[in-house]
Design a protein around this motif. Structure first.
Motif, PDB file in Angstrom:
ATOM      1  N   ALA A  97      70.893  15.087  93.241  1.00 18.94           N
ATOM      2  CA  ALA A  97      69.986  16.237  93.275  1.00 18.94           C
ATOM      3  C   ALA A  97      70.462  17.390  92.394  1.00 18.94           C
ATOM      4  CB  ALA A  97      69.811  16.721  94.710  1.00 18.94           C
ATOM      5  N   ASP A  98      71.770  17.554  92.225  1.00 21.49           N
ATOM      6  CA  ASP A  98      72.284  18.667  91.425  1.00 21.49           C
ATOM      7  C   ASP A  98      72.224  18.381  89.935  1.00 21.49           C
ATOM      8  OD1 ASP A  98      72.939  20.137  93.735  1.00 21.49           O
ATOM      9  OD2 ASP A  98      74.883  19.140  93.887  1.00 21.49           O
ATOM     10  N   TYR A 124      77.160  11.513 100.206  1.00 19.94           N
ATOM     11  CA  TYR A 124      75.889  12.223 100.043  1.00 19.94           C
ATOM     12  C   TYR A 124      75.299  12.564 101.410  1.00 19.94           C
ATOM     13  CZ  TYR A 124      75.667  11.703  95.035  1.00 19.94           C
ATOM     14  OH  TYR A 124      75.926  11.818  93.698  1.00 19.94           O
ATOM     15  N   LYS A 175      71.698  15.155  97.874  1.00 25.41           N
ATOM     16  CA  LYS A 175      72.653  16.217  97.582  1.00 25.41           C
ATOM     17  C   LYS A 175      74.047  15.729  97.982  1.00 25.41           C
ATOM     18  CE  LYS A 175      71.429  20.665  97.579  1.00 25.41           C
ATOM     19  NZ  LYS A 175      71.480  20.723  96.182  1.00 25.41           N
TER      20      LYS A 175
END
Length: 167
Positions: free
Chosen positions: A27-28, A86, A111
């Motif tokens: 996600a980052d 995660y 994330k």
């Protein structure tokens, strides 16, 4: 009884295959490469029909998973287990397979688990401690690769958020 004429008929059947294809990313970074020692692989998704009946399990391997030959209709996808390092994605994804959309590709994100680390560098004796600024710290990851060089501020502090790994 008697002589019956043979009847011939021609039938054309069009078979449309359906596919749900999942792609997993961080996600980052929005990349398929996980951060630190985390792994996007191993995530488990359960697929349910519109009546919440369990259909199948999809496991992410090499950042992807697929399921084929489902009937047209509404489905729901929910992550049951995240990959190592995660956080679990708590979203439920609605998928509609139809004649117009027989192939669905979804990109799903997780994330990475992170921890905040604070360092305070001081010098002196127990009666007179002073903060030490502009001190370099080299931070190495579990592969012994230099992850980052950190420098203390004017109060002798460093604060950094690190992705799942051993440092």
């Amino acid at each position: 009884t008697g002589d019956i004429d043979a009847k011939k008929a021609q039938l054309t059947i069009n078979v449309q295959k359906t596919t749900i294809s999942l792609n997993k990313i961080d996600a980052d970074t929005k990349e398929t490469t996980p951060q630190g020692k985390a792994s996007l692989d191993g995530a488990i998704y359960n697929l349910y029909d519109e009546n919440n009946n369990f259909i199948d399990t999809l496991e992410i391997i090499d950042n992807t998973a697929e399921i084929h030959n489902l009937n047209y209709g509404k489905y729901y996808l929910k992550e049951e287990k995240a990959g190592v390092g995660y956080n679990l994605d708590t979203n439920t994804y609605e998928i509609n397979l139809s004649k117009e959309t027989p192939i669905i590709e979804k990109t799903l994100e997780n994330k990475v688990i992170k921890a905040k680390v604070t360092i305070n560098k001081q010098y002196g004796d127990s009666n007179n401690m002073k903060n030490e600024e502009n001190i370099n710290f080299n931070l190495y990851n579990s592969k012994n690769d230099l992850y980052k060089t950190l420098i203390t501020d004017d109060k002798g502090n460093i604060e950094i958020e690190l992705p799942y790994d051993t440092y």
